[in-house]
Write an enzyme that holds these catalytic residues in place. Structure first.
Site, PDB file in Angstrom:
ATOM      1  N   TYR A 185       0.830  -1.214   0.000  1.00  0.00           N
ATOM      2  CA  TYR A 185       0.000   0.000   0.000  1.00  0.00           C
ATOM      3  C   TYR A 185       0.857   1.253   0.000  1.00  0.00           C
ATOM      4  CZ  TYR A 185      -4.320  -2.506   0.102  1.00  0.00           C
ATOM      5  OH  TYR A 185      -5.368  -3.307  -0.285  1.00  0.00           O
ATOM      6  N   ARG A 204       1.731   1.782  -3.538  1.00  0.00           N
ATOM      7  CA  ARG A 204       0.584   2.284  -4.321  1.00  0.00           C
ATOM      8  C   ARG A 204       0.227   3.704  -3.904  1.00  0.00           C
ATOM      9  NH1 ARG A 204      -4.045  -1.840  -3.642  1.00  0.00           N
ATOM     10  NH2 ARG A 204      -5.092  -0.529  -5.180  1.00  0.00           N
ATOM     11  N   HIS A 242     -15.041   1.098  -2.337  1.00  0.00           N
ATOM     12  CA  HIS A 242     -14.010   0.246  -1.745  1.00  0.00           C
ATOM     13  C   HIS A 242     -13.051   1.023  -0.856  1.00  0.00           C
ATOM     14  CE1 HIS A 242     -14.794  -2.827  -5.177  1.00  0.00           C
ATOM     15  NE2 HIS A 242     -15.649  -2.949  -4.180  1.00  0.00           N
ATOM     16  N   CYS A 269      -6.927   1.765  13.003  1.00  0.00           N
ATOM     17  CA  CYS A 269      -6.268   0.658  13.692  1.00  0.00           C
ATOM     18  C   CYS A 269      -7.044  -0.623  13.358  1.00  0.00           C
ATOM     19  CB  CYS A 269      -6.170   0.884  15.197  1.00  0.00           C
ATOM     20  SG  CYS A 269      -7.691   1.300  16.011  1.00  0.00           S
ATOM     21  N   CYS A 276      -1.193   2.774  15.711  1.00  0.00           N
ATOM     22  CA  CYS A 276      -2.269   3.736  15.952  1.00  0.00           C
ATOM     23  C   CYS A 276      -1.816   4.728  17.031  1.00  0.00           C
ATOM     24  CB  CYS A 276      -3.524   2.996  16.431  1.00  0.00           C
ATOM     25  SG  CYS A 276      -4.825   4.108  17.012  1.00  0.00           S
ATOM     26  N   CYS A 298      -4.112   3.899  20.248  1.00  0.00           N
ATOM     27  CA  CYS A 298      -4.115   2.652  21.057  1.00  0.00           C
ATOM     28  C   CYS A 298      -2.886   1.800  20.828  1.00  0.00           C
ATOM     29  CB  CYS A 298      -5.372   1.827  20.750  1.00  0.00           C
ATOM     30  SG  CYS A 298      -5.417   1.189  19.059  1.00  0.00           S
TER      31      CYS A 298
HETATM   32  C1  BV8 Z   1     -17.646  -9.286  -0.093  1.00  0.00           C
HETATM   33  C2  BV8 Z   1      -9.939  -2.193  -2.649  1.00  0.00           C
HETATM   34  C3  BV8 Z   1     -18.861 -10.362   1.639  1.00  0.00           C
HETATM   35  C4  BV8 Z   1      -8.623  -2.740  -2.181  1.00  0.00           C
HETATM   36  C5  BV8 Z   1     -10.994  -3.976  -3.947  1.00  0.00           C
HETATM   37  C6  BV8 Z   1     -14.715 -15.515  -1.386  1.00  0.00           C
HETATM   38  C7  BV8 Z   1     -14.779 -14.935  -0.131  1.00  0.00           C
HETATM   39  C8  BV8 Z   1     -15.386 -13.708   0.088  1.00  0.00           C
HETATM   40  C9  BV8 Z   1     -15.903 -13.022  -0.980  1.00  0.00           C
HETATM   41  C10 BV8 Z   1     -15.799 -13.589  -2.226  1.00  0.00           C
HETATM   42  C11 BV8 Z   1     -15.243 -14.837  -2.459  1.00  0.00           C
HETATM   43  N1  BV8 Z   1     -15.316 -15.117  -3.794  1.00  0.00           N
HETATM   44  C12 BV8 Z   1     -15.912 -14.086  -4.426  1.00  0.00           C
HETATM   45  C13 BV8 Z   1     -16.207 -13.165  -3.492  1.00  0.00           C
HETATM   46  C14 BV8 Z   1     -16.789 -11.909  -3.700  1.00  0.00           C
HETATM   47  C15 BV8 Z   1     -15.620 -10.944  -3.927  1.00  0.00           C
HETATM   48  C16 BV8 Z   1     -15.407 -10.879  -5.427  1.00  0.00           C
HETATM   49  O1  BV8 Z   1     -16.208 -10.283  -6.110  1.00  0.00           O
HETATM   50  N2  BV8 Z   1     -14.348 -11.538  -5.908  1.00  0.00           N
HETATM   51  C17 BV8 Z   1     -14.089 -11.550  -7.334  1.00  0.00           C
HETATM   52  C18 BV8 Z   1     -12.582 -11.608  -7.573  1.00  0.00           C
HETATM   53  C19 BV8 Z   1     -14.811 -12.747  -7.943  1.00  0.00           C
HETATM   54  N3  BV8 Z   1     -16.001  -9.676  -3.381  1.00  0.00           N
HETATM   55  C20 BV8 Z   1     -15.600  -9.343  -2.145  1.00  0.00           C
HETATM   56  O2  BV8 Z   1     -14.845  -9.986  -1.456  1.00  0.00           O
HETATM   57  C21 BV8 Z   1     -16.216  -8.070  -1.617  1.00  0.00           C
HETATM   58  N4  BV8 Z   1     -16.745  -8.321  -0.312  1.00  0.00           N
HETATM   59  O3  BV8 Z   1     -18.190  -9.934  -0.944  1.00  0.00           O
HETATM   60  O4  BV8 Z   1     -17.833  -9.476   1.234  1.00  0.00           O
HETATM   61  C22 BV8 Z   1     -19.253  -9.839   2.942  1.00  0.00           C
HETATM   62  C23 BV8 Z   1     -20.456  -9.153   3.049  1.00  0.00           C
HETATM   63  C24 BV8 Z   1     -20.810  -8.656   4.265  1.00  0.00           C
HETATM   64  C25 BV8 Z   1     -19.974  -8.825   5.385  1.00  0.00           C
HETATM   65  C26 BV8 Z   1     -18.752  -9.490   5.252  1.00  0.00           C
HETATM   66  C27 BV8 Z   1     -18.379 -10.006   4.020  1.00  0.00           C
HETATM   67  C28 BV8 Z   1     -15.160  -6.976  -1.473  1.00  0.00           C
HETATM   68  C29 BV8 Z   1     -14.565  -6.680  -2.809  1.00  0.00           C
HETATM   69  C30 BV8 Z   1     -13.675  -5.428  -2.699  1.00  0.00           C
HETATM   70  C31 BV8 Z   1     -12.212  -5.799  -2.830  1.00  0.00           C
HETATM   71  N5  BV8 Z   1     -11.396  -4.570  -2.856  1.00  0.00           N
HETATM   72  N6  BV8 Z   1     -10.310  -2.819  -3.929  1.00  0.00           N
HETATM   73  C32 BV8 Z   1      -7.477  -2.261  -3.011  1.00  0.00           C
HETATM   74  O5  BV8 Z   1      -7.679  -1.595  -4.050  1.00  0.00           O
HETATM   75  O6  BV8 Z   1      -6.326  -2.543  -2.594  1.00  0.00           O
HETATM   76  S1  BV8 Z   1     -11.407  -4.669  -5.414  1.00  0.00           S
HETATM   77  C33 BV8 Z   1     -10.443  -4.014  -6.629  1.00  0.00           C
HETATM   78  O7  BV8 Z   1     -10.496  -4.925  -7.700  1.00  0.00           O
HETATM   79  C34 BV8 Z   1     -10.954  -2.725  -7.200  1.00  0.00           C
HETATM   80  O8  BV8 Z   1     -11.515  -1.884  -6.251  1.00  0.00           O
HETATM   81  C35 BV8 Z   1     -11.963  -3.163  -8.237  1.00  0.00           C
HETATM   82  O9  BV8 Z   1     -13.220  -3.338  -7.685  1.00  0.00           O
HETATM   83  C36 BV8 Z   1     -11.429  -4.510  -8.635  1.00  0.00           C
HETATM   84  C37 BV8 Z   1     -10.685  -4.386  -9.936  1.00  0.00           C
HETATM   85  O10 BV8 Z   1     -11.677  -4.244 -10.880  1.00  0.00           O
HETATM   86  P1  BV8 Z   1     -11.594  -3.047 -11.922  1.00  0.00           P
HETATM   87  O11 BV8 Z   1     -11.623  -1.755 -11.228  1.00  0.00           O
HETATM   88  O12 BV8 Z   1     -12.636  -3.338 -12.917  1.00  0.00           O
HETATM   89  O13 BV8 Z   1     -10.170  -3.160 -12.560  1.00  0.00           O
HETATM   90  P2  BV8 Z   1      -9.676  -4.296 -13.503  1.00  0.00           P
HETATM   91  O14 BV8 Z   1      -8.207  -4.251 -13.484  1.00  0.00           O
HETATM   92  O15 BV8 Z   1     -10.402  -5.564 -13.178  1.00  0.00           O
HETATM   93  O16 BV8 Z   1     -10.205  -3.863 -14.963  1.00  0.00           O
HETATM   94  C38 BV8 Z   1      -9.719  -2.691 -15.553  1.00  0.00           C
HETATM   95  C39 BV8 Z   1     -10.622  -2.412 -16.731  1.00  0.00           C
HETATM   96  O17 BV8 Z   1     -10.192  -1.192 -17.312  1.00  0.00           O
HETATM   97  C40 BV8 Z   1     -10.553  -3.466 -17.818  1.00  0.00           C
HETATM   98  O18 BV8 Z   1     -11.852  -3.749 -18.305  1.00  0.00           O
HETATM   99  C41 BV8 Z   1      -9.716  -2.791 -18.918  1.00  0.00           C
HETATM  100  O19 BV8 Z   1     -10.091  -3.213 -20.216  1.00  0.00           O
HETATM  101  C42 BV8 Z   1     -10.085  -1.354 -18.710  1.00  0.00           C
HETATM  102  N7  BV8 Z   1      -9.078  -0.371 -19.152  1.00  0.00           N
HETATM  103  C43 BV8 Z   1      -7.742  -0.541 -19.330  1.00  0.00           C
HETATM  104  N8  BV8 Z   1      -7.185   0.627 -19.735  1.00  0.00           N
HETATM  105  C44 BV8 Z   1      -8.200   1.550 -19.788  1.00  0.00           C
HETATM  106  C45 BV8 Z   1      -9.397   0.915 -19.421  1.00  0.00           C
HETATM  107  N9  BV8 Z   1     -10.577   1.558 -19.382  1.00  0.00           N
HETATM  108  C46 BV8 Z   1     -10.581   2.867 -19.731  1.00  0.00           C
HETATM  109  N10 BV8 Z   1      -9.463   3.549 -20.091  1.00  0.00           N
HETATM  110  C47 BV8 Z   1      -8.269   2.931 -20.134  1.00  0.00           C
HETATM  111  N11 BV8 Z   1      -7.158   3.616 -20.497  1.00  0.00           N
END
Ligand code: BV8
Length: 261
Positions: free
Chosen positions: A77, A80, A129, A137, A160, A163
């Site tokens: 992080y 990033r 997100h 913390c 933190c 704490c």
């Molecule tokens: C949840 C923050 C339940 C952190 C992110 C097993 C266990 C638990 C959950 C799951 C599981 N299996 C599946 C899940 C659900 C899971 C999920 O969806 N997994 C996926 C992989 C299948 N989701 C979760 O875990 C979520 N939570 O379900 O919890 C719950 C509910 C209640 C209580 C408790 C628990 C949480 C998901 C959030 C994760 N955090 N980010 C960080 O950034 O460090 S996700 C992170 O990845 C991003 O935020 C974003 O959402 C994702 C990436 O996706 P994109 O943004 O679309 O980026 P990507 O690279 O994929 O695509 C880029 C696109 O841009 C492409 O299409 C490309 O063509 C295009 N592009 C390229 N160049 C350009 C362009 N477009 C325009 N212009 C350009 N120049």
């Protein structure tokens, strides 16, 4: 809007999209990592360059990874954060911010944590997100620490100030629930918008990826801006192929023409 314009005649699709956006009363813009690509920030689907190239974000952005090796996840992080702090909003971010000046009720719903929409001038931004610009913390008792509050600490992760527990970024990791207020607001705005502009997302991470589907279900016209024809493009009404930094300024210029401003 039922018929979907393929991208075979891109100018027609852009002009149609501009007409739809210019007439919108409640435009929602849904963005992913792609909108920040032209600011030099790697998307999740592409591997990073250098040190982080061999690590999968899906494996790093988890509570398990942090518990196992907090210093390592913190360093990711920190890397990033440095990239985002050195980055500038690109023409795509700025075009989205300009839409807010041209149209009523524009809101940005983003999956990104880099804060570039706000730096470009968008004032209504829902960060589904979380943000890398704030820390808490690990048990969440103390929140909202800025980078400057902790940058002087040598230890990684820093502690933190209240704490003494380890700190973590206020982002949503895989397996963690999204901030309820942000998720509820995003779902309600998606159900109420009349046009949704989707930019730079592969639409694979839920529940965020449901946002355009909610909008379409509710009858909104969904416009997808992406260089690649992907899963989301198949569920949209208009597909504008290309990078956001090129397509969005063209779209906003055409919207201005429609609005005669
Ligand atoms: C949840 C923050 C339940 C952190 C992110 C097993 C266990 C638990 C959950 C799951 C599981 N299996 C599946 C899940 C659900 C899971 C999920 O969806 N997994 C996926 C992989 C299948 N989701 C979760 O875990 C979520 N939570 O379900 O919890 C719950 C509910 C209640 C209580 C408790 C628990 C949480 C998901 C959030 C994760 N955090 N980010 C960080 O950034 O460090 S996700 C992170 O990845 C991003 O935020 C974003 O959402 C994702 C990436 O996706 P994109 O943004 O679309 O980026 P990507 O690279 O994929 O695509 C880029 C696109 O841009 C492409 O299409 C490309 O063509 C295009 N592009 C390229 N160049 C350009 C362009 N477009 C325009 N212009 C350009 N120049």
């Amino acid at each position: 809007m039922s018929d979907r314009l393929e991208d075979s005649r891109p100018d027609d699709a852009l002009l149609t999209a501009a007409r739809v956006v210019a007439r919108s009363a409640r435009l929602a813009v849904f963005t992913g990592a792609g909108v920040s690509k032209e600011s030099g920030i790697a998307t999740f689907r592409e591997s990073e360059t250098g040190l982080w190239a061999r690590y999968d974000p899906l494996q790093l952005a988890t509570p398990e990874a942090y518990r196992e090796d907090p210093a390592f996840v913190w360093s990711w992080y920190e890397h990033r954060f440095g990239v985002a702090a050195a980055a500038e909003p690109n023409a795509g971010h700025r075009a989205i911010a300009e839409l807010e000046k041209l149209l009523p009720g524009v809101v940005v719903i983003t999956q990104n944590i880099d804060g570039l929409h706000q730096r470009a001038g968008s004032s209504r931004v829902i960060e589904l997100h979380g943000t890398m610009h704030s820390f808490r913390c690990i048990d969440g008792r103390h929140r909202g620490f800025a980078w400057d509050d902790i940058a002087g600490q040598e230890e990684k992760p820093p502690r933190c100030p209240e704490c003494g527990d380890y700190l973590r970024p206020e982002v949503v990791w895989f397996g963690e629930g999204l901030p309820p207020d942000a998720l509820n607001a995003a779902q309600q705005l998606s159900a109420r918008c009349d046009v949704m502009l989707v930019v730079g997302t592969s639409g694979v991470v839920y529940p965020a990826a449901a946002v355009p589907l909610i909008a379409r279900e509710a009858g909104a016209t969904v416009i997808d801006v992406n260089p690649e024809w992907d899963a989301l493009a198949q569920n949209c009404d208009l597909f504008l192929r290309g990078p956001g930094g090129e397509v969005l300024p063209q779209l906003v210029a055409a919207v201005r023409e429609h609005l005669d401003v």
